[in-house]
Design a protein around this motif. Structure first.
Motif, mmCIF file in Angstrom:
data_model
loop_
_atom_site.group_PDB
_atom_site.id
_atom_site.type_symbol
_atom_site.label_atom_id
_atom_site.label_comp_id
_atom_site.label_asym_id
_atom_site.label_seq_id
_atom_site.Cartn_x
_atom_site.Cartn_y
_atom_site.Cartn_z
ATOM 1 N N ILE A 160 40.690 35.724 37.580
ATOM 2 C CA ILE A 160 39.353 36.336 37.599
ATOM 3 C C ILE A 160 38.505 35.737 38.713
ATOM 4 C CG2 ILE A 160 37.170 36.492 36.328
ATOM 5 C CD1 ILE A 160 38.815 36.835 33.776
ATOM 6 N N LYS A 161 38.552 34.428 38.862
ATOM 7 C CA LYS A 161 37.741 33.758 39.883
ATOM 8 C C LYS A 161 38.168 34.164 41.294
ATOM 9 C CE LYS A 161 36.487 29.751 37.067
ATOM 10 N NZ LYS A 161 36.645 28.296 36.838
ATOM 11 N N LYS A 162 39.467 34.325 41.502
ATOM 12 C CA LYS A 162 39.959 34.732 42.822
ATOM 13 C C LYS A 162 39.451 36.125 43.195
ATOM 14 C CE LYS A 162 44.262 32.044 42.791
ATOM 15 N NZ LYS A 162 45.747 32.123 42.709
ATOM 16 N N VAL A 163 39.421 37.007 42.221
ATOM 17 C CA VAL A 163 39.027 38.394 42.485
ATOM 18 C C VAL A 163 37.510 38.551 42.498
ATOM 19 C CG1 VAL A 163 39.179 40.759 41.619
ATOM 20 C CG2 VAL A 163 41.178 39.266 41.504
ATOM 21 N N ARG A 164 36.851 37.848 41.604
ATOM 22 C CA ARG A 164 35.398 37.991 41.441
ATOM 23 C C ARG A 164 34.636 37.740 42.740
ATOM 24 N NH1 ARG A 164 33.253 33.707 37.470
ATOM 25 N NH2 ARG A 164 33.580 32.410 39.317
ATOM 26 N N ASN A 165 35.095 36.784 43.518
ATOM 27 C CA ASN A 165 34.375 36.391 44.732
ATOM 28 C C ASN A 165 34.956 37.010 46.001
ATOM 29 O OD1 ASN A 165 32.678 34.661 43.196
ATOM 30 N ND2 ASN A 165 34.278 33.092 43.204
ATOM 31 N N TYR A 166 35.730 38.082 45.845
ATOM 32 C CA TYR A 166 36.402 38.665 47.005
ATOM 33 C C TYR A 166 35.412 39.127 48.077
ATOM 34 C CZ TYR A 166 39.310 41.745 49.827
ATOM 35 O OH TYR A 166 39.958 42.343 50.881
ATOM 36 N N GLU A 213 51.404 39.172 34.442
ATOM 37 C CA GLU A 213 52.197 39.868 33.432
ATOM 38 C C GLU A 213 51.936 41.370 33.563
ATOM 39 O OE1 GLU A 213 51.577 38.045 29.605
ATOM 40 O OE2 GLU A 213 52.810 36.319 30.149
ATOM 41 N N LYS A 214 51.414 42.012 32.529
ATOM 42 C CA LYS A 214 51.176 43.457 32.591
ATOM 43 C C LYS A 214 49.714 43.790 32.898
ATOM 44 C CE LYS A 214 55.359 44.863 31.506
ATOM 45 N NZ LYS A 214 56.172 45.710 32.419
ATOM 46 N N LEU A 215 48.962 42.808 33.385
ATOM 47 C CA LEU A 215 47.548 43.016 33.681
ATOM 48 C C LEU A 215 47.314 43.114 35.180
ATOM 49 C CD1 LEU A 215 45.912 40.411 31.273
ATOM 50 C CD2 LEU A 215 46.146 42.870 30.888
ATOM 51 N N ARG A 216 46.356 43.971 35.551
ATOM 52 C CA ARG A 216 45.882 44.024 36.933
ATOM 53 C C ARG A 216 44.399 43.680 36.926
ATOM 54 N NH1 ARG A 216 46.088 48.934 39.916
ATOM 55 N NH2 ARG A 216 45.899 50.124 37.990
ATOM 56 N N ILE A 217 44.047 42.608 37.594
ATOM 57 C CA ILE A 217 42.657 42.160 37.679
ATOM 58 C C ILE A 217 42.173 42.532 39.071
ATOM 59 C CG2 ILE A 217 41.121 40.167 37.542
ATOM 60 C CD1 ILE A 217 43.598 38.947 35.841
ATOM 61 N N LYS A 218 41.197 43.455 39.143
ATOM 62 C CA LYS A 218 40.874 44.096 40.409
ATOM 63 C C LYS A 218 39.403 43.954 40.799
ATOM 64 C CE LYS A 218 42.511 48.057 41.484
ATOM 65 N NZ LYS A 218 43.365 47.660 42.623
ATOM 66 N N TYR A 219 39.204 43.887 42.106
ATOM 67 C CA TYR A 219 37.868 43.996 42.685
ATOM 68 C C TYR A 219 37.690 45.443 43.134
ATOM 69 C CZ TYR A 219 33.951 43.421 45.920
ATOM 70 O OH TYR A 219 32.740 43.536 46.557
ATOM 71 N N HIS A 236 32.415 49.560 41.344
ATOM 72 C CA HIS A 236 32.322 49.428 39.889
ATOM 73 C C HIS A 236 31.135 48.560 39.508
ATOM 74 C CE1 HIS A 236 33.562 48.413 35.698
ATOM 75 N NE2 HIS A 236 33.928 49.678 35.732
ATOM 76 N N TYR A 237 30.526 48.874 38.367
ATOM 77 C CA TYR A 237 29.283 48.220 37.939
ATOM 78 C C TYR A 237 29.430 46.710 37.802
ATOM 79 C CZ TYR A 237 25.388 46.958 34.844
ATOM 80 O OH TYR A 237 24.292 46.350 34.280
ATOM 81 N N TYR A 238 30.537 46.265 37.256
ATOM 82 C CA TYR A 238 30.758 44.818 37.136
ATOM 83 C C TYR A 238 32.094 44.447 37.766
ATOM 84 C CZ TYR A 238 33.685 46.032 33.086
ATOM 85 O OH TYR A 238 34.649 46.567 32.270
ATOM 86 N N ILE A 239 32.241 43.168 38.063
ATOM 87 C CA ILE A 239 33.422 42.661 38.766
ATOM 88 C C ILE A 239 33.921 41.401 38.057
ATOM 89 C CG2 ILE A 239 34.248 41.687 40.948
ATOM 90 C CD1 ILE A 239 32.072 43.335 42.351
ATOM 91 N N PRO A 240 35.252 41.260 37.927
ATOM 92 C CA PRO A 240 36.298 42.242 38.231
ATOM 93 C C PRO A 240 36.491 43.208 37.072
ATOM 94 C CG PRO A 240 37.322 40.234 37.472
ATOM 95 C CD PRO A 240 35.833 39.967 37.485
ATOM 96 N N ILE A 241 37.412 44.118 37.253
ATOM 97 C CA ILE A 241 37.790 45.028 36.181
ATOM 98 C C ILE A 241 39.245 44.728 35.829
ATOM 99 C CG2 ILE A 241 38.517 46.875 37.758
ATOM 100 C CD1 ILE A 241 37.313 48.856 35.720
ATOM 101 N N ILE A 242 39.574 44.753 34.539
ATOM 102 C CA ILE A 242 40.934 44.426 34.104
ATOM 103 C C ILE A 242 41.593 45.676 33.533
ATOM 104 C CG2 ILE A 242 42.362 43.004 32.585
ATOM 105 C CD1 ILE A 242 40.254 40.865 32.664
ATOM 106 N N GLN A 252 41.141 37.299 46.669
ATOM 107 C CA GLN A 252 42.111 38.388 46.614
ATOM 108 C C GLN A 252 41.486 39.630 45.973
ATOM 109 O OE1 GLN A 252 46.004 37.276 45.076
ATOM 110 N NE2 GLN A 252 45.656 35.125 45.587
ATOM 111 N N PRO A 253 41.798 40.827 46.499
ATOM 112 C CA PRO A 253 41.244 42.052 45.906
ATOM 113 C C PRO A 253 41.908 42.424 44.587
ATOM 114 C CG PRO A 253 42.721 42.604 47.697
ATOM 115 C CD PRO A 253 42.596 41.105 47.707
ATOM 116 N N GLU A 254 43.105 41.903 44.360
ATOM 117 C CA GLU A 254 43.816 42.196 43.114
ATOM 118 C C GLU A 254 44.804 41.080 42.811
ATOM 119 O OE1 GLU A 254 46.866 45.537 41.167
ATOM 120 O OE2 GLU A 254 45.646 46.039 42.922
ATOM 121 N N VAL A 255 44.839 40.698 41.545
ATOM 122 C CA VAL A 255 45.822 39.723 41.077
ATOM 123 C C VAL A 255 46.547 40.331 39.888
ATOM 124 C CG1 VAL A 255 46.195 37.456 40.040
ATOM 125 C CG2 VAL A 255 44.497 37.727 41.858
#
Length: 458
Positions: free
Chosen positions: A231-237, A278-284, A288-294, A272-275
């Motif tokens: 989350i931290k990697k994507v949140r500050n993209y 497992e089966k989750l995609r954490i995206k910038y 979107h209203y809030y960041i990131p989106i899972i 990173q814009p996306e991490v």
């Protein structure tokens, strides 16, 4: 059921507690009996007979014969309930904070359905309609007034509605399920005419009506740190460009190539814009209203809540992301646009509609809301990708149309607000297949791809 006495039985007990037992007090009615009574789907006489025994009948009891095993089970249950809060790790998009994001607010109408010229229709099978009509005519207005304790206006409107020349104005006979209990049917119809509608009041700036991301909780301690790091990697993209300039500026001063390369490699790891985990995609997502989106590839992730994990929502997001890769996508014609996922349980963005199952005004909560502006034109779009093409979906559309469209031509109303002309749209996407099965009267509210979506929002 006897689950067993060994220590391995612990997992079976946990499964039983987690899944519970299906409650079905009456055939094909899988709700707690109090909910059925409140919805007037069972008679008061039946409810009163069992009300003192409801709690034990609708409870799941787990008995144990081994004290040590029970200790292990209780310990495991406590561990299962432990949750870690992730809500503070999500942030509102800085671009969203700059924009005027509006949502509709409603108020209770001064009129009940009996006083409305065109209330939303009451769904009832033909057989049930004739049973109710016969029962009402047998009792007469005076007896019905005393028996059902309702307003005189309601009795008079019910009498009018049972006439052959008027019934199509108030009743929808496409309902296939029949109740077959005339007393209950009359009671529900009178309840329908007593419903007080909710109507549009005003638009207001979004404040705390979308909060589900603040309530995201995690239930698997082993995975918590990995998710938190992602989350931290994507949140500050969005800060990556600024950090890269700082690294370049430092290199211009020091000319240290090794450090420069190392800093750039670290930059790629930390922003990173996306991490994928497992089966989750954490995206910038920039809009979107809030960041990131899972987004989950598996429906209903058991250790993470309030994320995009419903199959129809996941498919919608995938199609939206693909569409945004096009050079000529429709959103480019606007000065700006934003969107947000909506949560059915926590968020307060909705459209009022009459729900005949509960016999009251309910809240239709779409899965997404879009905002877009071009000059003085401002559009709010409600999008529901898991829409059903059947009666329930049509009633929600009727509720939207009654509030936001003109009666005759079903055109979008325009609302002035601080110099803007605000219009709304409602678009539903079939959960399965295309729009071929949608009734012609409702076809304009449905889309099955984003080219169609683009045509319908212009």
């Amino acid at each position: 059921m006897n689950i067993g006495v060994g220590s391995d039985a612990k997992k079976f007990v946990l499964q039983s507690v987690g899944r519970g037992v299906r409650i079905e007090p009456q055939k094909n009615k899988r709700k707690r009996i109090l909910n059925l009574y409140n919805a007037k789907e069972i008679k008061e006489e039946l409810f009163n007979k069992v009300r003192k025994n409801i709690l034990p009948l609708e409870s799941l009891f787990v008995f144990g014969t081994n004290a040590e095993n029970l200790k292990e089970i209780i310990k495991a249950l406590k561990e299962e309930k432990q949750e870690k809060d992730l809500g503070q790790e999500f942030i509102i998009n800085k671009d969203a904070e700059k924009r005027l994001l509006l949502i509709p607010i409603y108020k209770e109408s001064d009129k009940i359905f009996a006083e409305e010229k065109e209330p939303q229709k009451y769904g009832i099978s033909k057989d049930d309609f004739y049973l109710a009509s016969a029962m009402f005519n047998y009792l007469g207005k005076k007896v019905s007034l005393v028996k059902y304790e309702c307003d005189v206006k309601v009795i008079e409107k019910a009498e009018e509605s049972f006439q052959d020349s008027e019934k199509d104005k108030y009743f929808d006979n496409t309902e296939s399920r029949s109740i077959g209990e005339p007393d209950l049917l009359v009671d529900r119809i009178l309840g329908y005419f007593s419903v007080r509608e909710r109507e549009f009041d005003k638009f207001k700036k979004l404040e705390n009506e979308i909060i589900h991301f603040k309530r995201i909780k995690f239930r698997d301690g082993d995975k918590f740190n990995a998710i938190l790091d992602a989350i931290k990697k994507v949140r500050n993209y969005d800060q990556k460009g600024l950090k890269e300039k700082e690294i370049d500026a430092e290199f211009e001063k020091t000319k240290n190539k090794e450090k420069y390369k190392k800093d750039l490699r670290q930059l790629e790891l930390e922003f990173q814009p996306e991490v994928k985990y497992e089966k989750l995609r954490i995206k910038y997502l920039q809009n979107h209203y809030y960041i990131p989106i899972i987004i989950s590839e598996n429906e209903k992730v058991d250790y993470l809540n309030h994320i995009i994990d419903v199959d129809s929502e996941v498919r919608f997001m995938e199609q939206l992301e693909d569409y945004l890769q096009k050079d000529d996508h429709v959103f480019k014609q606007f000065d700006w646009w934003m969107f947000s996922k909506l949560d059915q349980t926590l968020d307060e963005v909705h459209i009022p509609y009459y729900n005949p199952k509960e016999n009251n005004m309910a809240k239709f909560k779409p899965d997404f809301i879009f905002w877009m502006q071009k000059g003085n034109d401002y559009i709010i779009i409600f999008v529901d990708p898991k829409g059903t093409e059947h009666t329930d979906g049509y009633r929600k559309i009727d509720g939207y149309s009654k509030v936001f469209e003109t009666k005759e031509r079903k055109e979008c109303k325009s609302y002035p607000f601080n110099g803007f002309n605000i219009k709304t749209r409602l678009l539903l996407m079939p959960a399965h297949g295309g729009v071929a099965g949608v009734s012609d009267n409702y076809r304009k509210y449905w889309f099955d791809n984003f080219s169609d979506f683009a045509r319908k929002i212009q």
